[in-house]
Motif scaffolding. Structure first.
Motif, PDB file in Angstrom:
ATOM      1  N   SER A  13       0.880  -1.260   0.049  1.00 28.19           N
ATOM      2  CA  SER A  13      -0.018  -0.043   0.003  1.00 28.19           C
ATOM      3  C   SER A  13       0.829   1.224  -0.085  1.00 28.19           C
ATOM      4  N   THR A  14       0.386   2.367   0.240  1.00 28.38           N
ATOM      5  CA  THR A  14       0.897   3.581   0.042  1.00 28.38           C
ATOM      6  C   THR A  14       2.266   3.600   1.193  1.00 28.38           C
ATOM      7  N   GLN A  15       1.654   3.237   2.361  1.00 22.94           N
ATOM      8  CA  GLN A  15       2.836   3.625   3.434  1.00 22.94           C
ATOM      9  C   GLN A  15       3.559   2.221   4.049  1.00 22.94           C
ATOM     10  N   CYS A  91      -2.019  -4.350  -4.108  1.00 20.13           N
ATOM     11  CA  CYS A  91      -1.403  -3.575  -4.078  1.00 20.13           C
ATOM     12  C   CYS A  91      -2.111  -2.048  -4.501  1.00 20.13           C
ATOM     13  N   GLN A  92      -1.672  -1.069  -3.950  1.00 16.88           N
ATOM     14  CA  GLN A  92      -2.195   0.406  -4.164  1.00 16.88           C
ATOM     15  C   GLN A  92      -2.446   0.133  -5.675  1.00 16.88           C
ATOM     16  N   GLN A  93      -3.720   1.080  -5.977  1.00 12.90           N
ATOM     17  CA  GLN A  93      -4.112   0.947  -7.501  1.00 12.90           C
ATOM     18  C   GLN A  93      -3.656   1.978  -8.284  1.00 12.90           C
ATOM     19  N   HIS A  94      -3.579   1.815  -9.504  1.00 11.37           N
ATOM     20  CA  HIS A  94      -3.552   3.005 -10.574  1.00 11.37           C
ATOM     21  C   HIS A  94      -1.832   3.205 -10.816  1.00 11.37           C
ATOM     22  N   GLY A  95      -1.068   2.669  -9.964  1.00 12.26           N
ATOM     23  CA  GLY A  95       0.279   3.060 -10.213  1.00 12.26           C
ATOM     24  C   GLY A  95       1.091   2.484 -10.967  1.00 12.26           C
ATOM     25  N   ASN A 129       1.993   7.844  -7.888  1.00 14.86           N
ATOM     26  CA  ASN A 129       1.179   7.478  -6.897  1.00 14.86           C
ATOM     27  C   ASN A 129      -0.236   7.904  -7.124  1.00 14.86           C
ATOM     28  N   TRP A 130      -1.166   7.336  -6.401  1.00 19.50           N
ATOM     29  CA  TRP A 130      -2.537   7.331  -6.841  1.00 19.50           C
ATOM     30  C   TRP A 130      -3.028   8.810  -6.114  1.00 19.50           C
ATOM     31  N   GLN A 131      -1.973   9.381  -5.321  1.00 18.64           N
ATOM     32  CA  GLN A 131      -2.266  10.903  -4.935  1.00 18.64           C
ATOM     33  C   GLN A 131      -1.863  11.869  -5.613  1.00 18.64           C
ATOM     34  N   TYR A 162      -7.132  11.841 -12.259  1.00 15.38           N
ATOM     35  CA  TYR A 162      -5.788  12.202 -12.513  1.00 15.38           C
ATOM     36  C   TYR A 162      -4.951  11.039 -12.133  1.00 15.38           C
ATOM     37  N   ARG A 163      -5.041  10.194 -11.303  1.00 18.17           N
ATOM     38  CA  ARG A 163      -4.512   8.890 -10.657  1.00 18.17           C
ATOM     39  C   ARG A 163      -4.598   7.593 -11.521  1.00 18.17           C
ATOM     40  N   PHE A 164      -5.385   7.807 -12.369  1.00 20.24           N
ATOM     41  CA  PHE A 164      -5.653   6.382 -13.409  1.00 20.24           C
ATOM     42  C   PHE A 164      -4.675   6.336 -14.301  1.00 20.24           C
ATOM     43  N   GLY A 278      -6.010  -4.988  -7.030  1.00 20.74           N
ATOM     44  CA  GLY A 278      -5.785  -3.543  -6.408  1.00 20.74           C
ATOM     45  C   GLY A 278      -6.350  -3.951  -5.091  1.00 20.74           C
ATOM     46  N   ASP A 279      -5.841  -2.800  -4.177  1.00 22.76           N
ATOM     47  CA  ASP A 279      -5.908  -2.938  -2.756  1.00 22.76           C
ATOM     48  C   ASP A 279      -7.508  -3.097  -2.256  1.00 22.76           C
ATOM     49  N   ASN A 280      -8.455  -2.134  -2.973  1.00 21.14           N
ATOM     50  CA  ASN A 280      -9.754  -2.256  -2.638  1.00 21.14           C
ATOM     51  C   ASN A 280     -10.414  -3.383  -3.155  1.00 21.14           C
ATOM     52  N   LEU A 281      -9.922  -3.754  -4.273  1.00 17.02           N
ATOM     53  CA  LEU A 281     -10.601  -5.238  -4.708  1.00 17.02           C
ATOM     54  C   LEU A 281     -10.219  -6.374  -4.100  1.00 17.02           C
ATOM     55  N   LEU A 298     -10.373   2.675   5.909  1.00 18.80           N
ATOM     56  CA  LEU A 298      -9.947   4.050   6.370  1.00 18.80           C
ATOM     57  C   LEU A 298      -8.422   3.732   6.543  1.00 18.80           C
ATOM     58  N   GLY A 299      -7.889   3.686   5.154  1.00 19.90           N
ATOM     59  CA  GLY A 299      -6.344   3.602   5.178  1.00 19.90           C
ATOM     60  C   GLY A 299      -5.846   5.065   4.852  1.00 19.90           C
ATOM     61  N   THR A 300      -4.856   5.180   3.952  1.00 20.98           N
ATOM     62  CA  THR A 300      -4.323   6.507   3.835  1.00 20.98           C
ATOM     63  C   THR A 300      -5.212   7.121   2.793  1.00 20.98           C
ATOM     64  N   SER A 301      -5.704   6.526   2.037  1.00 16.32           N
ATOM     65  CA  SER A 301      -7.052   6.744   1.111  1.00 16.32           C
ATOM     66  C   SER A 301      -8.369   6.403   1.865  1.00 16.32           C
ATOM     67  N   THR A 302      -9.230   6.966   2.156  1.00 22.67           N
ATOM     68  CA  THR A 302     -10.609   6.455   2.575  1.00 22.67           C
ATOM     69  C   THR A 302     -11.358   5.938   1.183  1.00 22.67           C
ATOM     70  N   THR A 303     -11.964   4.802   1.375  1.00 19.42           N
ATOM     71  CA  THR A 303     -12.589   4.363   0.373  1.00 19.42           C
ATOM     72  C   THR A 303     -13.950   3.774   0.983  1.00 19.42           C
ATOM     73  N   ILE A 304     -14.757   3.966  -0.028  1.00 21.65           N
ATOM     74  CA  ILE A 304     -16.154   3.378   0.615  1.00 21.65           C
ATOM     75  C   ILE A 304     -16.674   2.225  -0.611  1.00 21.65           C
ATOM     76  N   GLY A 331     -18.249  -1.423  -6.446  1.00 20.08           N
ATOM     77  CA  GLY A 331     -18.577   0.101  -6.685  1.00 20.08           C
ATOM     78  C   GLY A 331     -17.950   0.788  -5.533  1.00 20.08           C
ATOM     79  N   MET A 332     -17.243   1.888  -5.942  1.00 19.81           N
ATOM     80  CA  MET A 332     -16.337   2.592  -5.221  1.00 19.81           C
ATOM     81  C   MET A 332     -16.309   4.005  -5.171  1.00 19.81           C
ATOM     82  N   ILE A 333     -16.277   4.796  -4.066  1.00 22.10           N
ATOM     83  CA  ILE A 333     -15.647   6.281  -3.991  1.00 22.10           C
ATOM     84  C   ILE A 333     -14.613   6.249  -3.264  1.00 22.10           C
ATOM     85  N   CYS A 334     -13.366   7.061  -3.723  1.00 17.49           N
ATOM     86  CA  CYS A 334     -12.196   7.037  -3.274  1.00 17.49           C
ATOM     87  C   CYS A 334     -12.032   8.489  -2.858  1.00 17.49           C
ATOM     88  N   TYR A 335     -11.418   8.900  -1.744  1.00 16.74           N
ATOM     89  CA  TYR A 335     -11.122   9.997  -1.196  1.00 16.74           C
ATOM     90  C   TYR A 335      -9.567  10.036  -0.933  1.00 16.74           C
TER      91      TYR A 335
HETATM   92  O1  LIG Z   1      -6.655   5.323  -5.299  1.00 13.36           O
HETATM   93  C1  LIG Z   1      -7.411   4.655  -4.771  1.00 13.36           C
HETATM   94  C2  LIG Z   1      -8.393   3.602  -5.104  1.00 13.36           C
HETATM   95  O2  LIG Z   1      -8.786   4.000  -6.399  1.00 13.36           O
HETATM   96  C3  LIG Z   1      -6.610   4.139  -3.503  1.00 13.36           C
HETATM   97  O3  LIG Z   1      -7.336   3.579  -2.702  1.00 13.36           O
HETATM   98  C4  LIG Z   1      -5.236   3.411  -3.749  1.00 13.36           C
HETATM   99  O4  LIG Z   1      -5.583   2.085  -4.023  1.00 13.36           O
HETATM  100  C5  LIG Z   1      -4.441   3.232  -2.420  1.00 13.36           C
HETATM  101  O5  LIG Z   1      -5.059   3.282  -1.248  1.00 13.36           O
HETATM  102  P1  LIG Z   1      -4.591   2.844   0.136  1.00 13.36           P
HETATM  103  O6  LIG Z   1      -4.623   1.490   0.640  1.00 13.36           O
HETATM  104  O7  LIG Z   1      -2.968   3.362   0.041  1.00 13.36           O
HETATM  105  O8  LIG Z   1      -5.152   3.834   1.223  1.00 13.36           O
END
Ligand SMILES: O=C(CO)[C@@H](O)[C@H](O)COP(=O)(O)O
Ligand SMILES: Nc1ncnc2c1ncn2[C@@H]1O[C@H](COP(=O)(O)OP(=O)(O)O)[C@@H](O)[C@H]1O
Length: 583
Positions: A13-15, A91-95, A129-131, A162-164, A278-281, A298-304, A331-335
């Motif tokens: 993941s990110t960190q 793994c963190q997505q999109h990278g 990175n996805w950010q 942007y991150r895709f 992907g990590d959310n998957l 509730l990781g580095t990103s918040t995803t629902i 279905g996903m929303i990512c912050y």
């Molecule tokens: O960009 C997304 C999902 O679209 C992020 O959820 C990354 O996949 C990284 O997430 P963390 O696990 O580092 O919070």
């Protein structure tokens, strides 16, 4: 000594790089966690990445290679890797990772290490990175190519982001032509990790590939028009992408673990490597979710996240192919501003940023006395980084609000009467945003318009691309499951639970490492299924095998009175986001 076999699930993941081992009864036998900033200070990353100018955020691939070696070194001390039967993970997505070769060297010596032997195979040292927020030009080109955000979402499952990977690869091609010309293969972080374990470059994984804005979700192949935005020579690009991605329909091993891991760490020579996703998957593979359940990561990103069988696309949210259940979607929303934004408020309240202690933040969250300081007329946006939804630049905005049937009046303030109120306002506004944005993804059974005085109104309210009647937000999920690092924080979970309002309880996994756990379950089921020792689909197998008593903890019921109170803030949230977007 245990007779059990072991199955590994990773989460790059990110960190951190996390790894869980489970046994045949799905017990978590051991956990290894590598923290990039702490374990590899020589790379000088902050929270696992480099934050550069112009919205560029990336990460050093060499650091990940070193982390894989350190992870196996620690895992080998904890369990007998001769009993390891299969591995998978997330793994963190999109990278994206850029290779200067078609194949990895197959003479990797156990006396050496991964970074010494593979860093020279990279045509680009860092992976976006996805950010990252630096690809607006490329996002606009993809959107325009197919006639707008709705069309792009219908084809690829998402509007342009942007991150895709598609916009990120296009930017590399446009701004780093020599690197792109010297790139023979491009992996996503998930296929990069699987390639290292197998010892050769493997195809992209069919669910994570939905996070590229290039892959046609219904045709299950790359869209030629969108590929042409990245590279007019689409055949050459497809070769770089090792087209086609793996299928999500039936599990198929990528091969046995490479000799390097067998000889250096004693891994079972017949250990199978299954595609990483992907990590959310992977997270949605960590729990037997039912219709209208939601999972809040509730990781580095918040995803629902939720699972649906309906492909109703919209640029307001994301749809991905489910990684293990055919004809199902995630279905996903990512912050972008999840934990790190809360950490800043925590440090403000603590008056220092060294202890990382959450006690005062939590007390502020649960202190009902602060409500007497008129928290109920407050709304805040806390975006130290540019946000994904709403799509706005970095901004911190605090307002008092008033409203009547016709409009909402916002009064900006520099601070609330007590900085402890920021704890309430950041968690509430993050949760309220999740809540309004998942509404379209919940089925009509989740509707509870009759329970809400506030949401009975047909006043229109706008979020992202849609303007809908307030009554359309009168939906409450079935159950809510909290995962990720911050799910350990009961104060945060309880507050979010009351905003989101799940009707049948709020839970959390025993381990916050849901992505790695989903990887373990994927590794175990894939091996059983492919070797014909299991005939059930993944969701049926997990439903039958998951140990609710042992692996899932009930946290609280949602307080319906508080849920109703938060409904009063939905119009104010829409208004403050509109005001932030105009900055
Ligand atoms: O960009 C997304 C999902 O679209 C992020 O959820 C990354 O996949 C990284 O997430 P963390 O696990 O580092 O919070
Ligand atoms: N007790 C806690 N209270 C609030 N947040 C926490 C707590 N423990 C960890 N976190 C948050 O969890 C985040 C890391 O979550 P994790 O899921 O491991 O992230 P990722 O998978 O994105 O690397 C940290 O940024 C931290 O702020």
């Amino acid at each position: 000594m245990s007779e059990s076999n072991y199955y590994l699930g990773f989460d790059l993941s990110t960190q951190q790089l996390k790894c869980l081992a489970i046994d045949d009864q799905l017990n978590i036998v051991t956990t290894v966690a590598i923290e990039f900033d702490k374990d590899f200070p020589q790379y000088k990353t902050k929270n696992g990445v480099f934050i550069k100018d112009d919205g560029v955020i990336d990460a050093p691939v060499a650091m990940w290679l070193e982390a894989v070696d350190l992870c196996f070194e620690r895992m080998a001390k904890s369990i007998d890797l001769k009993k390891l039967q299969s591995m998978s993970g997330s793994c963190q997505q999109h990278g994206t990772v850029y290779w200067n070769c078609d194949h990895l060297p197959n003479d990797v010596k156990p006396s050496s290490n991964l970074v010494k032997q593979f860093a020279g195979c990279l045509s680009r040292e860092v992976a976006p990175n996805w950010q990252d927020h630096s690809t607006k030009k490329q996002c606009d080109e993809l959107t325009e190519k197919v006639g707008g955000p709705q069309n792009l979402a219908q084809i690829t499952g998402s509007g342009a982001h942007y991150r895709f990977s598609g916009s990120q690869i296009a930017k590399v091609h446009q701004t780093e032509p020599e690197i792109y010309a010297n790139t023979k293969k491009i992996s996503m972080v998930s296929s990069f990790f699987a390639s290292i374990l197998v010892g050769d470059i493997v195809p992209l994984e069919g669910a994570d590939a939905c996070g590229m804005n290039l892959y046609d979700m219904e045709e299950h192949k790359f869209n030629e028009e969108l590929l042409s935005v990245v590279d007019k020579d689409t055949e050459s690009l497809k070769k770089k992408l090792s087209d086609p991605p793996t299928s999500c329909d039936e599990p198929k091993s990528l091969g046995t673990v490479s000799k390097y891991f067998q000889e250096k760490y004693g891994v079972n020579a017949n250990c199978q490597v299954y595609p990483f996703t992907g990590d959310n998957l992977a997270t949605i593979c960590s729990l037997p979710l039912q219709q209208n359940d939601v999972l809040i990561s509730l990781g580095t990103s918040t995803t629902i996240l939720l699972i649906t069988e309906n492909y109703h696309s919209s640029p307001n949210y994301h749809l991905f192919n489910h990684p293990t259940v055919p004809h199902h979607y995630m279905g996903m929303i990512c912050y972008c501003n999840g934990s790190l934004a809360r950490e800043k408020i925590r440090d403000d309240i603590n008056g220092e940023s060294t202890t990382c202690d959450w006690t005062k933040f939590d007390e502020a969250l649960l202190d009902d006395k602060t409500e007497s300081l008129f928290n109920e007329d407050q709304i805040g946006l806390y975006f130290p980084l540019g946000e994904i939804v709403p799509n706005v630049n970095a901004i911190t905005k605090r307002c008092h609000f008033k409203y009547d049937d016709c409009h909402v009046e916002l009064n900006d303030v520099d601070s609330f009467p007590d900085n402890r109120l920021d704890a309430k306002n950041i968690v509430e506004s993050q949760a309220l945003s999740c809540r309004v944005r998942i509404s379209p993804l919940l089925s009509d059974e989740a509707s509870c318009a009759q329970e809400s005085k506030v949401l009975g109104s047909d006043l229109n309210v706008k979020f992202d691309y849609d303007s809908s009647p307030l009554s359309s937000y009168a939906k409450r999920p079935n159950r809510a499951f909290f995962v990720g690092g911050a799910s350990k924080n009961t104060a945060i979970v309880r507050t979010m639970a009351n905003v989101i309002g799940a009707k049948h309880g709020n839970y959390r996994l025993e381990t916050p490492n849901s992505c790695a756990l989903g990887g373990c379950y994927k590794a175990l089921w894939s091996l059983l299924k492919e070797s014909n020792r299991e005939t059930a689909s993944f969701d049926r197998w997990l439903n039958d095998s998951f140990n609710w008593e042992r692996d899932c903890e009930f946290v609280c019921h949602s307080d319906a009175t508080k849920w109703e109170k938060y409904n009063n803030k939905i119009r104010a949230l829409s208004e403050i986001e509109r005001a932030a977007a105009s900055k």
